[in-house]
Write an enzyme that holds these catalytic residues in place. Structure first.
Site, PDB file in Angstrom:
ATOM      1  N   LYS A  88       0.859  -1.196   0.000  1.00  0.00           N
ATOM      2  CA  LYS A  88       0.000   0.000   0.000  1.00  0.00           C
ATOM      3  C   LYS A  88       0.892   1.243   0.000  1.00  0.00           C
ATOM      4  O   LYS A  88       1.745   1.411   0.877  1.00  0.00           O
ATOM      5  CB  LYS A  88      -0.897  -0.040   1.245  1.00  0.00           C
ATOM      6  CG  LYS A  88      -2.172   0.723   1.111  1.00  0.00           C
ATOM      7  CD  LYS A  88      -3.066   0.433   2.316  1.00  0.00           C
ATOM      8  CE  LYS A  88      -4.377   1.161   2.233  1.00  0.00           C
ATOM      9  NZ  LYS A  88      -5.153   1.004   3.476  1.00  0.00           N
TER      10      LYS A  88
HETATM   11  O1  G3P Z   1      -9.331   2.044   4.098  1.00  0.00           O
HETATM   12  C1  G3P Z   1      -9.190   3.367   4.522  1.00  0.00           C
HETATM   13  C2  G3P Z   1      -9.846   3.534   5.818  1.00  0.00           C
HETATM   14  O2  G3P Z   1      -9.200   2.782   6.790  1.00  0.00           O
HETATM   15  C3  G3P Z   1     -10.066   4.909   6.283  1.00  0.00           C
HETATM   16  O3  G3P Z   1     -11.249   4.813   6.949  1.00  0.00           O
HETATM   17  O4  G3P Z   1     -12.933   5.426   8.572  1.00  0.00           O
HETATM   18  O5  G3P Z   1     -10.542   6.155   8.892  1.00  0.00           O
HETATM   19  O6  G3P Z   1     -11.948   7.194   7.129  1.00  0.00           O
HETATM   20  P1  G3P Z   1     -11.676   5.971   7.948  1.00  0.00           P
END
Ligand code: G3P
Length: 216
Positions: A88
């Site tokens: 990633k």
């Molecule tokens: O896959 C990306 C994710 O982990 C971000 O999610 O909920 O932190 O915006 P969030």
């Protein structure tokens, strides 16, 4: 549509795998920290543990370097851990170079922190395996994140790019449905967003009635 789970929590990954619809896992440094995984050796072991739960599924492991040499060094070490590892890489200038490097070496990549169609176009041109637009974080700042998914799917379709659109930062089951309508290849979600797809009151009422009638 592939379902990935967006967590580093082994119990949740096991639960999702047992549910039978899990195609892979995404993690990020914040999710690893949330599980208290500290230090390079522990992080590397955790990635292998995740790969062993999600048999055959892609597991995204994020580099922490922001320069090309560092991303290559880290990415190669991550890719060597397990054949299911996807490196990633953040959407930055050296990240584009790293995507190109790994693509030419046949190592799978996931370009993360994508918030615009132009960024997604660059990721595809650099040969990313997956591109990760963060739809929930766009919603948080009053842009419709699913509109971005539709735009990227449209652009990739125009040119036949093979990069898969991995809708990330999904917060709830309606996000999954709307991403499916928009043509996302993958949704990476909290487990609750996946299991909430099960729910419909008419299903519960209908089942209760069938079971009641069967007893008569
Ligand atoms: O896959 C990306 C994710 O982990 C971000 O999610 O909920 O932190 O915006 P969030």
């Amino acid at each position: 549509m592939k379902f990935f789970i967006d967590t580093a929590n082994l119990a949740q990954i096991k639960e999702a795998a047992e549910f039978g619809v899990l195609d892979g896992v995404t993690t990020n440094p914040s999710l690893m920290a949330k599980e208290g995984i500290k230090g390079e050796a522990a992080v590397m072991k955790h990635y292998v543990d995740i790969c062993n739960i999600v048999k055959g599924g892609d597991v995204s492991a994020e580099v922490l370097s922001t320069d090309l040499a560092g991303m290559i060094r880290e990415g190669e070490a991550l890719a060597a851990l397990h054949p299911q590892i996807v490196v990633k890489i953040p959407m930055i200038r050296d990240g584009i170079k790293a995507l190109k490097y790994f693509s030419e070496k046949g190592i799978k990549t996931n370009c993360t922190l994508v918030f615009s169609p132009g960024q997604a176009l660059l990721a595809a041109k650099a040969g990313a395996t997956y591109v990760s637009p963060f739809i929930g974080r766009l919603d948080d700042v009053s842009f419709d994140g699913v509109d971005l998914i539709a735009q990227i799917v449209h652009i990739y379709g125009n040119y036949g790019y093979k990069t898969q659109v991995l809708a990330a930062s999904i917060r709830h089951s309606l996000h999954i449905i709307r991403c499916a309508e928009a043509g996302a290849d993958v949704a990476t979600c909290p487990l609750s967003a996946i299991t909430d797809l099960l729910k419909h009151p008419l299903t519960d009422i209908g089942l209760a009635k069938f079971l009641e009638d069967a007893r008569k």
